[in-house]
Design an enzyme around this catalytic site. Structure first.
Site, PDB file in Angstrom:
ATOM      1  N   GLY A   1      71.991 -27.219 103.805  1.00 26.81           N
ATOM      2  CA  GLY A   1      70.734 -27.621 104.582  1.00 26.81           C
ATOM      3  C   GLY A   1      69.624 -27.329 103.496  1.00 26.81           C
ATOM      4  O   GLY A   1      69.192 -26.205 103.243  1.00 26.81           O
TER       5      GLY A   1
ATOM      6  N   HIS B   1      34.842 -20.567  92.047  1.00 27.75           N
ATOM      7  CA  HIS B   1      35.464 -20.627  90.699  1.00 27.75           C
ATOM      8  C   HIS B   1      35.994 -19.559  90.153  1.00 27.75           C
ATOM      9  O   HIS B   1      34.829 -18.553  90.339  1.00 27.75           O
ATOM     10  CB  HIS B   1      34.695 -21.465  89.862  1.00 27.75           C
ATOM     11  CG  HIS B   1      35.410 -21.731  88.432  1.00 27.75           C
ATOM     12  ND1 HIS B   1      36.371 -22.606  88.118  1.00 27.75           N
ATOM     13  CD2 HIS B   1      35.012 -21.109  87.156  1.00 27.75           C
ATOM     14  CE1 HIS B   1      36.745 -22.357  86.690  1.00 27.75           C
ATOM     15  NE2 HIS B   1      35.729 -21.490  86.422  1.00 27.75           N
TER      16      HIS B   1
END
Ligand SMILES: Cc1cc2nc3c(=O)[nH]c(=O)nc-3n(C[C@H](O)[C@H](O)[C@H](O)COP(=O)(O)OP(=O)(O)OC[C@H]3O[C@@H](n4cnc5c(N)ncnc54)[C@H](O)[C@@H]3O)c2cc1C
Length: 460
Positions: A179, A441
């Site tokens: 899976g 930033h």
């Protein structure tokens, strides 16, 4: 008068949230729970897996810190201690949840609940048996791992995520994971980081097959680079004993193949749990394996409601919580509804993945005029600093009214960013409105502005 106005069966994130909300709104509430408070999420799901991934991330960072001047010679993995840490995290959060139930004056009844009439629950536990009546009953019994009829799945050494997480913790030399969905991919990341030889076998054509194609394909490239063997389009036929280990026999594009491992993890999904929940003639209408509910979470039996994994197509803790809260609100005459089009879903691989809403492909298939904007994070300062793997962000908007309808983020900390898009979707914001916000930033999030700028270019 009944003993309670509301009895909730199951103290996972859904049942717990519903019980607390109903109690805060003035109802007399009890929760019946036969295992640890916090359900799958706290004890066998979200939290233990992220605690394990936290440990493996530390190990990975130490072992790969050379790019930033960190060299470590004698690092070793203590798997028992890693599993102890995981257990302590679960126990701490579970105890906190019990305290919150107590503060909200919700009675916690220990034992297994069986609904014997639409207003009566029989609870059987180590303390004997009791019968309680309620005006309404909320079923929040969650889900358990699915066990497909694959021969050999019952061999010693084959586990589900429940068994693995409840075990003592062992550093396997090799593991085959059946899976390649969310659970398989998170365990592959954990064991691979700790040096285990991991093989993932997925039946569909890519990892994370229910998500945007590029996510699964990109993650497969990254995992392969780290040594994980990945077989997609591969159907497991059986598991056999192989010396001291196990052999998983599968067929890939009509060609038989085999993957061997010291252990096998079966991670092919979960099924709603309602064993012995209803007695006698009391049988709710089903929707496949889930309990069928209407928009008020009412089952076909009057006064019995169901929320979370037992009735929802989307099996996520925050969905269960939102549904539990909404159901309690509605029982108390308040308006509430859960918008299933705005459900964030996250994967704690490396890089992390977070998605919400539609992909461009899904929108096109649904006949919606659509555009998507994309930004890769090669030049993103934070990504360069951490020497991150290939990351990107995609944002999807309707081409007609320019409203945001989805996003797929693959970068570090994306689970902490996806709510920004969910917020935009919930409030029907356009790409212009979402790009307006200044993003700090240096952050990974700056790339979202770039993806939105690209989207605006495409929208014209
Ligand atoms: C390995 C793994 C990782 C996961 N990671 C995430 C993730 O990162 N993020 C996320 O959102 N979701 C994750 N999930 C899914 C998440 O755990 C489930 O969606 C969530 O726990 C469902 O909540 P619930 O309240 O519906 O049920 P559950 O959390 O399953 O709780 C149900 C509770 O009911 C109890 N119960 C059942 N029957 C009875 C009964 N008859 N009487 C008394 N008690 C009963 C159970 O013992 C259980 O405690 C993960 C799942 C797994 C397995």
């Amino acid at each position: 008068m009944n003993d309670y106005q509301l009895i909730v069966v199951g103290a996972g994130p859904g049942g717990y949230a519903g019980a607390i909300r109903a109690a805060k709104l003035g109802l007399r509430v009890a929760v019946v729970e036969n295992r640890e408070t916090g359900g799958t999420c706290l004890n066998r799901g979200c939290i233990p897996t992220k605690a394990l991934l936290h440990s493996s991330q530390i190990y990975h960072n130490i072992c790969t810190g050379q790019h930033s001047g960190i060299h470590a010679e004698t690092v070793h993995v203590d798997m028992e201690a890693i599993f102890d840490h995981k257990r302590q995290v679960s126990e701490k959060l579970s105890a906190g949840m019990e305290a919150m139930l107590k503060n909200a004056k919700v009675d916690l009844i220990r034992g297994t609940g069986t609904i014997v009439a639409s207003d009566t629950i029989r609870v059987t536990g180590t303390h004997g048996e009791g019968t309680y009546t309620a005006d309404d009953i909320l079923v929040a019994t969650g889900s358990v791992p699915a066990r497909p009829p694959i021969p050999g799945l019952d061999l010693p050494g084959v586990m589900t995520s429940d068994e693995l997480l409840e075990g003592p913790g062992q550093l396997y030399r090799s593991m085959v994971i059946i899976g390649g969905g969310v659970i398989g991919v998170e365990f592959a990341t954990f064991y691979n980081d700790l040096g285990c030889d991991v093989t993932v076998i997925e039946g569909m054509d890519r990892l994370l097959p229910t998500m945007d194609r590029e996510l699964g394909q990109n993650l497969a490239l990254i995992l392969k680079k780290r040594g994980v063997k990945i077989f997609t389009g591969s159907m497991v036929q059986n598991i056999t004993q192989d010396g001291n280990g196990l052999a998983v026999n599968f067929i890939a594009k009509n060609v038989p193949d085999v993957a061997s491992g010291e252990t096998v993890l079966c991670a092919i999904g979960r099924k709603p749990y309602l064993e012995n929940l209803f007695s006698g003639n009391l049988i709710p209408e089903m929707n496949g394996r889930s309990i069928r509910v209407d928009e008020r979470y009412q089952t076909s039996i009057p006064h019995i409601y169901a929320i979370g994994d037992v009735s929802s197509k989307v099996q996520l803790a925050h969905v269960a919580t939102a549904q539990g809260t909404a159901c309690a609100d509605m029982l108390c005459g308040r308006k509430n509804s859960v918008d299933m089009n705005v459900v964030p879903s996250c994967i704690y691989s490396r890089p992390e993945i977070a998605v919400v809403g539609m992909t461009e492909r899904e929108a096109k298939d649904a006949g919606i005029p659509v555009k998507s904007g994309k930004c890769t994070l090669f030049g993103n300062a934070r990504t360069v600093i951490i020497d991150g793997d290939r990351s990107f962000m995609k944002v999807v908007a309707r081409a007609d009214n320019r409203q945001i309808i989805g996003a797929q983020l693959m970068c570090e900390h994306s689970p902490d960013m996806i709510s920004e898009i969910a917020q935009a979707m919930a409030n029907h914001l356009t790409a212009e409105q979402l790009v307006l916000a200044m993003r700090p930033h240096p952050t990974f999030e700056e790339a979202l502005t770039d993806a939105l700028e690209d989207l605006l270019d495409k929208l014209g």
